[in-house]
Design an enzyme around this catalytic site. Structure first.
Site, PDB file in Angstrom:
ATOM      1  N   LEU A  97      -7.367   5.544  16.941  1.00 51.77           N
ATOM      2  CA  LEU A  97      -6.981   4.808  18.152  1.00 51.77           C
ATOM      3  C   LEU A  97      -8.099   4.743  19.198  1.00 51.77           C
ATOM      4  O   LEU A  97      -7.840   4.467  20.364  1.00 51.77           O
ATOM      5  CB  LEU A  97      -5.688   5.374  18.771  1.00 51.77           C
ATOM      6  N   PHE A 142     -10.945  -0.375   6.959  1.00 58.37           N
ATOM      7  CA  PHE A 142     -11.377  -1.190   8.105  1.00 58.37           C
ATOM      8  C   PHE A 142     -11.993  -0.347   9.222  1.00 58.37           C
ATOM      9  O   PHE A 142     -12.478  -0.903  10.202  1.00 58.37           O
ATOM     10  CB  PHE A 142     -10.171  -1.908   8.733  1.00 58.37           C
ATOM     11  N   ALA A 143     -11.887   1.002   9.115  1.00 57.35           N
ATOM     12  CA  ALA A 143     -12.199   1.869  10.264  1.00 57.35           C
ATOM     13  C   ALA A 143     -13.700   1.937  10.508  1.00 57.35           C
ATOM     14  O   ALA A 143     -14.426   2.640   9.788  1.00 57.35           O
ATOM     15  CB  ALA A 143     -11.638   3.264  10.021  1.00 57.35           C
ATOM     16  N   TYR A 179     -25.641  -2.430  13.143  1.00 60.86           N
ATOM     17  CA  TYR A 179     -24.290  -2.604  12.595  1.00 60.86           C
ATOM     18  C   TYR A 179     -24.367  -3.081  11.145  1.00 60.86           C
ATOM     19  O   TYR A 179     -23.765  -2.488  10.238  1.00 60.86           O
ATOM     20  CB  TYR A 179     -23.508  -3.597  13.474  1.00 60.86           C
ATOM     21  N   PHE A 200     -17.083 -13.266   7.256  1.00 56.98           N
ATOM     22  CA  PHE A 200     -17.841 -13.982   8.263  1.00 56.98           C
ATOM     23  C   PHE A 200     -17.034 -13.813   9.560  1.00 56.98           C
ATOM     24  O   PHE A 200     -16.522 -12.732   9.796  1.00 56.98           O
ATOM     25  CB  PHE A 200     -18.153 -15.402   7.762  1.00 56.98           C
ATOM     26  N   HIS A 213     -15.766 -10.771  21.421  1.00 59.81           N
ATOM     27  CA  HIS A 213     -15.704 -11.828  20.414  1.00 59.81           C
ATOM     28  C   HIS A 213     -15.475 -13.195  21.055  1.00 59.81           C
ATOM     29  O   HIS A 213     -14.726 -13.314  22.032  1.00 59.81           O
ATOM     30  CB  HIS A 213     -14.608 -11.536  19.393  1.00 59.81           C
ATOM     31  N   ASP A 221     -28.607 -11.576  17.291  1.00 58.52           N
ATOM     32  CA  ASP A 221     -27.852 -12.718  16.754  1.00 58.52           C
ATOM     33  C   ASP A 221     -28.696 -13.588  15.821  1.00 58.52           C
ATOM     34  O   ASP A 221     -29.662 -14.216  16.266  1.00 58.52           O
ATOM     35  CB  ASP A 221     -27.384 -13.625  17.905  1.00 58.52           C
TER      36      ASP A 221
HETATM   37  N1  LIG Z   1     -13.772  -9.049  13.518  1.00 55.41           N
HETATM   38  C1  LIG Z   1     -14.682  -9.633  12.722  1.00 55.41           C
HETATM   39  O1  LIG Z   1     -15.027 -10.795  12.908  1.00 55.41           O
HETATM   40  C2  LIG Z   1     -15.302  -8.854  11.572  1.00 55.41           C
HETATM   41  C3  LIG Z   1     -16.233  -9.509  10.761  1.00 55.41           C
HETATM   42  C4  LIG Z   1     -16.834  -8.810   9.705  1.00 55.41           C
HETATM   43  C5  LIG Z   1     -16.444  -7.508   9.430  1.00 55.41           C
HETATM   44  N2  LIG Z   1     -15.532  -6.893  10.225  1.00 55.41           N
HETATM   45  C6  LIG Z   1     -15.147  -5.515   9.889  1.00 55.41           C
HETATM   46  O2  LIG Z   1     -13.734  -5.436   9.780  1.00 55.41           O
HETATM   47  C7  LIG Z   1     -13.249  -4.178  10.203  1.00 55.41           C
HETATM   48  C8  LIG Z   1     -12.126  -4.379  11.203  1.00 55.41           C
HETATM   49  O3  LIG Z   1     -12.589  -5.137  12.307  1.00 55.41           O
HETATM   50  P1  LIG Z   1     -11.652  -5.411  13.556  1.00 55.41           P
HETATM   51  O4  LIG Z   1     -12.168  -6.609  14.251  1.00 55.41           O
HETATM   52  O5  LIG Z   1     -10.236  -5.341  13.131  1.00 55.41           O
HETATM   53  O6  LIG Z   1     -12.030  -4.132  14.457  1.00 55.41           O
HETATM   54  P2  LIG Z   1     -11.092  -3.188  15.329  1.00 55.41           P
HETATM   55  O7  LIG Z   1     -11.980  -2.395  16.220  1.00 55.41           O
HETATM   56  O8  LIG Z   1      -9.977  -3.965  15.942  1.00 55.41           O
HETATM   57  O9  LIG Z   1     -10.457  -2.218  14.214  1.00 55.41           O
HETATM   58  C9  LIG Z   1     -11.101  -1.073  13.729  1.00 55.41           C
HETATM   59  C10 LIG Z   1     -10.095   0.072  13.776  1.00 55.41           C
HETATM   60  O10 LIG Z   1     -10.692   1.248  13.224  1.00 55.41           O
HETATM   61  C11 LIG Z   1     -10.414   2.344  14.051  1.00 55.41           C
HETATM   62  N3  LIG Z   1     -11.504   3.309  13.861  1.00 55.41           N
HETATM   63  C12 LIG Z   1     -12.824   3.130  14.143  1.00 55.41           C
HETATM   64  N4  LIG Z   1     -13.508   4.245  13.815  1.00 55.41           N
HETATM   65  C13 LIG Z   1     -12.610   5.119  13.290  1.00 55.41           C
HETATM   66  C14 LIG Z   1     -12.715   6.434  12.763  1.00 55.41           C
HETATM   67  N5  LIG Z   1     -13.885   7.099  12.725  1.00 55.41           N
HETATM   68  N6  LIG Z   1     -11.578   7.035  12.306  1.00 55.41           N
HETATM   69  C15 LIG Z   1     -10.388   6.401  12.351  1.00 55.41           C
HETATM   70  N7  LIG Z   1     -10.233   5.166  12.855  1.00 55.41           N
HETATM   71  C16 LIG Z   1     -11.337   4.532  13.315  1.00 55.41           C
HETATM   72  C17 LIG Z   1     -10.331   1.781  15.470  1.00 55.41           C
HETATM   73  O11 LIG Z   1      -9.570   2.582  16.346  1.00 55.41           O
HETATM   74  C18 LIG Z   1      -9.685   0.424  15.216  1.00 55.41           C
HETATM   75  O12 LIG Z   1      -8.267   0.484  15.284  1.00 55.41           O
HETATM   76  C19 LIG Z   1     -14.455  -3.424  10.760  1.00 55.41           C
HETATM   77  O13 LIG Z   1     -14.887  -2.517   9.762  1.00 55.41           O
HETATM   78  C20 LIG Z   1     -15.506  -4.507  10.970  1.00 55.41           C
HETATM   79  O14 LIG Z   1     -16.802  -4.023  10.787  1.00 55.41           O
HETATM   80  C21 LIG Z   1     -14.949  -7.536  11.295  1.00 55.41           C
HETATM   81  O1  LIG Z   2     -19.166 -14.629  25.303  1.00 55.85           O
HETATM   82  C1  LIG Z   2     -19.674 -14.965  24.234  1.00 55.85           C
HETATM   83  C2  LIG Z   2     -19.413 -14.287  23.007  1.00 55.85           C
HETATM   84  C3  LIG Z   2     -20.055 -14.711  21.863  1.00 55.85           C
HETATM   85  N1  LIG Z   2     -20.910 -15.759  21.880  1.00 55.85           N
HETATM   86  C4  LIG Z   2     -21.565 -16.210  20.638  1.00 55.85           C
HETATM   87  O2  LIG Z   2     -20.543 -16.502  19.717  1.00 55.85           O
HETATM   88  C5  LIG Z   2     -20.964 -16.226  18.392  1.00 55.85           C
HETATM   89  C6  LIG Z   2     -19.980 -15.282  17.741  1.00 55.85           C
HETATM   90  O3  LIG Z   2     -20.050 -14.019  18.401  1.00 55.85           O
HETATM   91  P1  LIG Z   2     -18.994 -12.852  18.175  1.00 55.85           P
HETATM   92  O4  LIG Z   2     -17.625 -13.401  18.258  1.00 55.85           O
HETATM   93  O5  LIG Z   2     -19.387 -11.725  19.073  1.00 55.85           O
HETATM   94  O6  LIG Z   2     -19.217 -12.466  16.650  1.00 55.85           O
HETATM   95  P2  LIG Z   2     -20.543 -12.004  15.880  1.00 55.85           P
HETATM   96  O7  LIG Z   2     -21.518 -11.320  16.751  1.00 55.85           O
HETATM   97  O8  LIG Z   2     -21.025 -13.206  15.106  1.00 55.85           O
HETATM   98  O9  LIG Z   2     -19.963 -10.900  14.920  1.00 55.85           O
HETATM   99  C7  LIG Z   2     -18.694 -11.044  14.272  1.00 55.85           C
HETATM  100  O10 LIG Z   2     -18.918 -11.611  13.015  1.00 55.85           O
HETATM  101  C8  LIG Z   2     -19.752 -10.840  12.173  1.00 55.85           C
HETATM  102  C9  LIG Z   2     -19.894 -11.570  10.867  1.00 55.85           C
HETATM  103  O11 LIG Z   2     -20.495 -12.828  11.039  1.00 55.85           O
HETATM  104  C10 LIG Z   2     -19.103  -9.475  11.974  1.00 55.85           C
HETATM  105  O12 LIG Z   2     -19.880  -8.684  11.173  1.00 55.85           O
HETATM  106  C11 LIG Z   2     -18.855  -8.775  13.303  1.00 55.85           C
HETATM  107  O13 LIG Z   2     -18.135  -7.567  13.076  1.00 55.85           O
HETATM  108  C12 LIG Z   2     -18.044  -9.665  14.174  1.00 55.85           C
HETATM  109  O14 LIG Z   2     -17.929  -9.075  15.464  1.00 55.85           O
HETATM  110  C13 LIG Z   2     -22.372 -15.622  18.513  1.00 55.85           C
HETATM  111  O15 LIG Z   2     -23.264 -16.641  18.273  1.00 55.85           O
HETATM  112  C14 LIG Z   2     -22.450 -15.178  19.973  1.00 55.85           C
HETATM  113  O16 LIG Z   2     -23.755 -15.197  20.483  1.00 55.85           O
HETATM  114  C15 LIG Z   2     -21.171 -16.436  23.061  1.00 55.85           C
HETATM  115  O17 LIG Z   2     -21.955 -17.388  23.095  1.00 55.85           O
HETATM  116  N2  LIG Z   2     -20.553 -16.025  24.203  1.00 55.85           N
END
Ligand SMILES: NC(=O)c1ccc[n+]([C@@H]2O[C@H](COP(=O)([O-])OP(=O)(O)OC[C@H]3O[C@@H](n4cnc5c(N)ncnc54)[C@H](O)[C@@H]3O)[C@@H](O)[C@H]2O)c1
Ligand SMILES: O=c1ccn([C@@H]2O[C@H](COP(=O)(O)OP(=O)(O)O[C@H]3O[C@H](CO)[C@@H](O)[C@H](O)[C@H]3O)[C@@H](O)[C@H]2O)c(=O)[nH]1
Length: 331
Positions: A33, A73-74, A141, A169, A189, A285
């Site tokens: 959490l 996912f953590a 990352y 993605f 995001h 980026d």
């Molecule tokens: N959101 C995206 O666009 C995106 C894109 C590519 C990959 N991912 C990957 O998907 C996964 C989930 O992303 P999300 O956007 O749901 O993130 P999120 O932060 O909402 O979810 C991650 C969860 O993991 C828990 N967590 C983190 N470290 C932990 C630990 N050491 N022990 C137990 N719990 C832990 C956090 O409390 C959180 O609830 C991540 O691994 C992220 O790298 C996300």
């Molecule tokens: O206020 C904002 C926030 C974001 N961006 C741009 O929007 C795009 C997307 O950004 P963001 O939503 O932060 O995602 P990413 O940095 O592309 O990363 C996401 O997507 C990746 C895969 O492509 C994952 O690995 C990461 O976990 C996830 O956070 C990027 O070009 C940012 O520069 C802006 O211009 N303004």
């Protein structure tokens, strides 16, 4: 037998929990959490507030529960934060994977589906990106996640732990009833930030950099709906259950949208004339990230239902309208 969802209180994990429950699976969630929300976890799932780096506490969960497979996912996942605090990422993400694999080995759990990322490719050599393309991350990352993929490969050789790495993605959207959705703290995001501007919670969205090597100068990303993404995990679990070999799959749509195009799509999806300003680049980026997901479609049989960003943003807006302050509205 249960599926263990690590990070199941987070954005994507909570959607996965719902999809698994829909399939009639028993679900156990582990989350510390630190980022997630207890209210995001469906009440039918068992919940343990545990840090995956705490080997004793994690082992107790495996001791008590009859775990068949793990969905992991953590992790921390904010690109600019990782640039500023790389060791935090190697500790939570990479070291966390060491503990997890040790515990899986101890309890003879042999299947894991892992959240990997497009960030492992760095600045890609081909667009769209294929799984076989070089992985040269340009931020800590992405590096932490690439190391986690490699650790699973060695754990497979040594202990026969089979894995699927799903390289997502950009994930966006929310479940169609709007009961759970994206609520990161702090929010970094793009889609939720644009919707904060649409909801009047910020004056404008700042678009980070207009001088990228892309058609309109703005960063291009490939947006995939969170429920389509969860469905790919269900298919990956089936794939492993059938005894297939370890593999990695890109999950995206093969269509890129620039930040500016995303703002325009959000204006159409919400009917609000969202204000946008150009700001400086954000560190770490890459110019363009677009997926070739042919493998996921052909090998896993993945058929994403969402094929345009406007519809994806509409589902995120539905969640936002129902919960303007995210999970703070649910306490
Ligand atoms: N959101 C995206 O666009 C995106 C894109 C590519 C990959 N991912 C990957 O998907 C996964 C989930 O992303 P999300 O956007 O749901 O993130 P999120 O932060 O909402 O979810 C991650 C969860 O993991 C828990 N967590 C983190 N470290 C932990 C630990 N050491 N022990 C137990 N719990 C832990 C956090 O409390 C959180 O609830 C991540 O691994 C992220 O790298 C996300
Ligand atoms: O206020 C904002 C926030 C974001 N961006 C741009 O929007 C795009 C997307 O950004 P963001 O939503 O932060 O995602 P990413 O940095 O592309 O990363 C996401 O997507 C990746 C895969 O492509 C994952 O690995 C990461 O976990 C996830 O956070 C990027 O070009 C940012 O520069 C802006 O211009 N303004």
């Amino acid at each position: 037998m249960s599926v263990l969802v690590l990070g199941g209180a987070g954005y994507i994990g909570s959607h996965m929990v719902r999809r698994l429950l829909d399939q009639g699976q028993d679900v156990v969630v582990v989350d510390n959490l630190v980022k997630g929300h207890r209210a995001a976890v469906a009440p039918e799932a068992k919940f343990y507030q545990v840090d995956i780096r705490d080997k004793k506490a994690l082992s107790e969960v495996f001791e008590k529960e009859n775990i068949d497979a793990v969905v992991h996912f953590a992790a921390f996942s904010i690109v600019p934060e990782s640039v500023a605090e790389p060791l935090m990422y190697f500790d939570n993400n990479t070291a966390g994977m060491v503990t997890l694999l040790e515990v899986m080995k101890d309890f003879n759990v042999k299947k894991i589906v892992f959240s990997s990322t497009a960030a492992t490719y760095g600045n890609p050599v081909n667009i769209p990106i294929k799984e076989t393309d070089p992985q040269n991350p340009i931020n800590p990352y992405g590096e932490s996640k690439l190391m986690m993929e490699k650790m699973m490969a060695w754990a497979d050789s040594a202990y026969d732990i089979k894995w699927v790495a799903l390289r997502y993605f950009n994930v966006a959207g929310a479940i169609d009833d709007g009961s759970i959705g994206e609520d990161h703290g702090p929010e970094t995001h793009l889609v939720p930030i644009i919707l904060q501007a649409a909801a009047g919670q910020r004056d404008y969205i700042e678009m980070f950099g207009d001088d990228y090597n892309t058609p309109d100068g703005f960063n291009v990303r490939d947006y995939v709906h969170v429920v389509d993404l969860a469905d790919a995990h269900i298919l990956a679990l089936d794939y492993l259950a059938k005894g297939n070999k370890s593999a990695q799959f890109n999950l995206g749509s093969a269509t890129g949208f620039s930040v500016k195009e995303m703002v325009e799509a959000a204006r159409e999806a919400t009917g609000v004339n969202i204000e946008a300003k150009v700001g400086p680049r954000r560190p770490g980026d890459p110019d363009i990230l677009v997926a070739d997901s042919t493998q996921a479609r052909e090998v896993l049989g993945w058929q994403p239902k969402f094929d345009n960003v406007k519809d994806i943003i509409k589902t995120a807006w539905n969640w936002k309208e129902k919960h303007p302050n995210g999970y703070d509205d649910r306490k």
